[in-house]
Design an enzyme around this catalytic site. Structure first.
Site, PDB file in Angstrom:
ATOM      1  N   ASP A  76       0.838  -1.200   0.000  1.00 25.07           N
ATOM      2  CA  ASP A  76       0.000   0.000   0.000  1.00 25.07           C
ATOM      3  C   ASP A  76       0.872   1.249   0.000  1.00 25.07           C
ATOM      4  O   ASP A  76       2.062   1.183   0.265  1.00 25.07           O
ATOM      5  CB  ASP A  76      -1.006   0.009   1.168  1.00 25.07           C
ATOM      6  CG  ASP A  76      -0.360  -0.378   2.473  1.00 25.07           C
ATOM      7  OD1 ASP A  76       0.788   0.046   2.687  1.00 25.07           O
ATOM      8  OD2 ASP A  76      -0.998  -1.084   3.264  1.00 25.07           O
ATOM      9  N   ASP A  78       1.300   5.150   1.334  1.00 25.64           N
ATOM     10  CA  ASP A  78       0.912   6.256   2.207  1.00 25.64           C
ATOM     11  C   ASP A  78       1.486   7.526   1.606  1.00 25.64           C
ATOM     12  O   ASP A  78       2.589   7.525   1.046  1.00 25.64           O
ATOM     13  CB  ASP A  78       1.477   6.048   3.618  1.00 25.64           C
ATOM     14  CG  ASP A  78       0.850   4.841   4.289  1.00 25.64           C
ATOM     15  OD1 ASP A  78      -0.291   4.503   3.945  1.00 25.64           O
ATOM     16  OD2 ASP A  78       1.522   4.217   5.134  1.00 25.64           O
ATOM     17  N   ASP A 152       9.636   6.095  12.869  1.00 20.57           N
ATOM     18  CA  ASP A 152      10.353   5.178  13.747  1.00 20.57           C
ATOM     19  C   ASP A 152      11.803   4.892  13.314  1.00 20.57           C
ATOM     20  O   ASP A 152      12.742   5.182  14.049  1.00 20.57           O
ATOM     21  CB  ASP A 152       9.566   3.883  13.976  1.00 20.57           C
ATOM     22  CG  ASP A 152       8.992   3.272  12.708  1.00 20.57           C
ATOM     23  OD1 ASP A 152       9.313   3.774  11.598  1.00 20.57           O
ATOM     24  OD2 ASP A 152       8.240   2.290  12.798  1.00 20.57           O
TER      25      ASP A 152
HETATM   26  P1  ATP Z   1       4.324  -2.326   6.358  1.00 27.24           P
HETATM   27  O1  ATP Z   1       4.943  -2.702   5.064  1.00 27.24           O
HETATM   28  O2  ATP Z   1       4.342  -3.417   7.348  1.00 27.24           O
HETATM   29  O3  ATP Z   1       2.995  -1.628   6.245  1.00 27.24           O
HETATM   30  P2  ATP Z   1       5.197   0.287   7.122  1.00 27.24           P
HETATM   31  O4  ATP Z   1       6.574   0.835   7.387  1.00 27.24           O
HETATM   32  O5  ATP Z   1       4.444   0.890   5.989  1.00 27.24           O
HETATM   33  O6  ATP Z   1       5.360  -1.257   6.967  1.00 27.24           O
HETATM   34  P3  ATP Z   1       3.008   1.134   8.760  1.00 27.24           P
HETATM   35  O7  ATP Z   1       2.561   0.593  10.074  1.00 27.24           O
HETATM   36  O8  ATP Z   1       2.105   1.032   7.597  1.00 27.24           O
HETATM   37  O9  ATP Z   1       4.401   0.431   8.459  1.00 27.24           O
HETATM   38  O10 ATP Z   1       3.417   2.642   9.011  1.00 27.24           O
HETATM   39  C1  ATP Z   1       3.686   3.570   7.980  1.00 27.24           C
HETATM   40  C2  ATP Z   1       4.811   4.518   8.393  1.00 27.24           C
HETATM   41  O11 ATP Z   1       4.397   5.270   9.546  1.00 27.24           O
HETATM   42  C3  ATP Z   1       6.099   3.838   8.820  1.00 27.24           C
HETATM   43  O12 ATP Z   1       6.910   3.548   7.712  1.00 27.24           O
HETATM   44  C4  ATP Z   1       6.711   4.866   9.739  1.00 27.24           C
HETATM   45  O13 ATP Z   1       7.329   5.890   9.018  1.00 27.24           O
HETATM   46  C5  ATP Z   1       5.495   5.448  10.445  1.00 27.24           C
HETATM   47  N1  ATP Z   1       5.187   4.736  11.703  1.00 27.24           N
HETATM   48  C6  ATP Z   1       4.344   3.691  11.867  1.00 27.24           C
HETATM   49  N2  ATP Z   1       4.285   3.294  13.132  1.00 27.24           N
HETATM   50  C7  ATP Z   1       5.105   4.111  13.830  1.00 27.24           C
HETATM   51  C8  ATP Z   1       5.465   4.219  15.199  1.00 27.24           C
HETATM   52  N3  ATP Z   1       4.985   3.375  16.094  1.00 27.24           N
HETATM   53  N4  ATP Z   1       6.342   5.198  15.540  1.00 27.24           N
HETATM   54  C9  ATP Z   1       6.829   6.059  14.619  1.00 27.24           C
HETATM   55  N5  ATP Z   1       6.531   5.998  13.321  1.00 27.24           N
HETATM   56  C10 ATP Z   1       5.678   5.046  12.911  1.00 27.24           C
HETATM   57 MG    MG Z   2       2.351   0.430   5.508  1.00 23.57          MG
END
Ligand code: ATP
Ligand code: MG
Length: 458
Positions: A76, A78, A152
């Site tokens: 996905d 963002d 993060d």
């Molecule tokens: P995935 O592929 O598992 O979705 P992702 O990195 O996109 O991995 P998400 O949970 O969708 O993870 O979060 C999107 C973004 O938001 C992350 O890449 C990060 O930049 C930020 N983020 C998410 N959770 C946190 C957190 N707990 N603390 C700080 N930043 C966060």
């Molecule tokens: Mg994600």
């Protein structure tokens, strides 16, 4: 990059804010980052373009940029922007502002959903925290570099502009991608305290991406792991589900173990990993789940959690029977106990809980291979899941493999063959481990007896 180079020559450092955070990112062109534009979704391009044409900044951000840099098609996209949620909403036909405290916008195109988030600012010093230092609310908008610093890991804090095909990197994420390293942004202790879920995330990403964890990031985790207990259970459940459905659940669990994190991080895992028998069962269940995820097949959370908690149910089931309860009521009591304990900690949703109960409750019915019972089971809506579960019990050595084989034949058979299989039951029923063991366990030998079953079958 050129700016940075000139600065370097002139001995000028990158501009930093009062807290020492980079305000100016490294800017990488397509030759440097090597992202294949073909991996981008048209809708992600559409959203960033629309926002930019309206005069706003807009980037693909977070996990999607990380995946693009790794050459993987993101699941996905963002989007981060300096437009406010109201301004975003006005630009799209199907856009919905969601969230009370920190509002984000869901932009829909058919089934495709993109999350558009306004740059967030740092948690103010006075922002409310719980007694352990977990930030309860940080809902201020901020500048672009502030948005980067509150993400993060360095590899999750990059921004990609599809129009110019440039990557903006504030925290050395590109270098860490190349080094295959997970590094938290800022002071690790402080960031884990603000949000303990980041400890689960680091392990999940390390296992999924096969990255190593930077030593300074990893060091405080073992001592801080218990902070997870103070996180609302619904959030832990969501993160846990992401871990279990990542297609690398087994690797994640092994990683948790090797990092010494299997205690306290996930209450559920303490239960599961502590029993040698349970571990065999769980390993098989997770390997099957990982395989399904990798093949793009659907995975039922109910099945997954039913597997993770089965040995806890089994233990209590045996105990209730030893105390004189009949087989079926004893199983229901055991299921109630386990679900009650876990729902406090994990907020297992009602629907998932009822799927788990069905899968468990059908298990003794597989052992009744006479009369109408097997035919009734064939019509049960959850037959497939319960049968897969039965096969796991066989494969882990908990019950005799014969019972699973019999059901495989019975399900595939036509009417006549089914009658023959039922007629052959006296021999097969006697050989069915589960029935024998459990009736023996009523004699007070309980759990030990089941353990013996496993050893002899391995
Ligand atoms: P995935 O592929 O598992 O979705 P992702 O990195 O996109 O991995 P998400 O949970 O969708 O993870 O979060 C999107 C973004 O938001 C992350 O890449 C990060 O930049 C930020 N983020 C998410 N959770 C946190 C957190 N707990 N603390 C700080 N930043 C966060
Ligand atoms: Mg994600």
């Amino acid at each position: 990059m050129i700016k940075k180079f000139i600065r370097k020559i002139l001995g000028v450092k990158n501009k930093s804010d009062a807290a020492g955070n980079n305000m100016e990112p490294d800017v990488l062109g397509s030759k440097q980052h090597g992202i294949d534009p073909g991996l981008l979704s048209n809708n992600a391009i559409r959203v960033t373009q629309t926002l930019q044409e309206a005069g706003f900044k807009a980037y693909v951000v977070g996990g999607a940029v990380r995946d693009l840099l790794l050459g993987v098609k993101p699941k996905d996209f963002d989007i981060a922007t300096d437009a406010t949620p109201e301004q975003v909403k006005r630009l799209f036909r199907r856009a919905f502002i969601i969230g009370k405290r920190f509002q984000i916008v869901h932009v829909m195109f058919g089934q495709d959903l993109l999350e558009v988030t306004t740059f967030r600012g740092p948690a103010a010093v006075e922002s409310p925290k719980d007694e352990h230092g977990r930030v309860l609310r940080d809902n201020t908008f901020g500048a672009h570099h502030e948005d980067a610093v509150r993400r993060d890991f360095t590899i999750n804090a990059m921004y990609y502009d599809p129009a110019t095909q440039t990557v903006l990197d504030f925290h050395g994420g590109i270098a860490d991608i190349r080094k295959k390293t997970l590094r938290i942004i800022g002071v690790p202790e402080a960031r884990f305290r603000e949000d303990p879920v980041r400890m689960l995330r680091v392990v999940r990403f390390a296992a999924r991406l096969q990255f190593s964890i930077d030593p300074a990031t990893a060091a405080p985790i073992a001592v801080m792991a218990s902070l997870i207990d103070n996180v609302p259970s619904a959030r832990v459940f969501d993160e846990m589900l992401k871990l279990l459905l990542s297609g690398q659940a087994l690797a994640c669990l092994r990683r948790l173990r090797s990092e010494g994190l299997h205690h306290g991080l996930l209450p559920l895992l303490d239960v599961v990993l502590e029993q040698p028998m349970g571990e065999k069962f769980v390993t098989l269940a997770l390997a099957a789940t990982d395989e399904r995820v990798r093949l793009g097949k659907p995975v039922s959370p109910g099945f997954l959690f039913a597997s993770l908690l089965w040995h806890q149910v089994l233990e209590k089931w045996t105990a209730y029977q030893a105390a004189g309860e009949n087989t079926i009521p004893a199983l229901h009591l055991a299921a109630d106990d386990v679900l009650d304990t876990q729902s406090d900690k994990l907020a297992i949703q009602r629907k998932i809980g009822s799927d788990m109960r069905d899968i468990w409750a059908m298990q003794p019915r597989f052992e009744r291979r006479s009369g109408k019972t097997p035919y009734k089971l064939l019509e049960h809506p959850r037959l497939r899941a319960a049968y897969d579960f039965l096969l796991l019990r066989c494969a882990s050595g908990e019950i005799d493999a014969e019972i699973g084989e019999w059901w495989t034949s019975f399900m595939a058979a036509d009417g006549n063959e089914r009658e023959l299989l039922l007629a052959a039951k006296p021999r097969t029923a006697a050989a069915a481990g589960g029935v024998k063991k459990r009736s023996a366990s009523r004699g007070g030998r309980g759990r030990k007896k089941v353990g013996e079953g496993i050893e002899s079958a391995q």
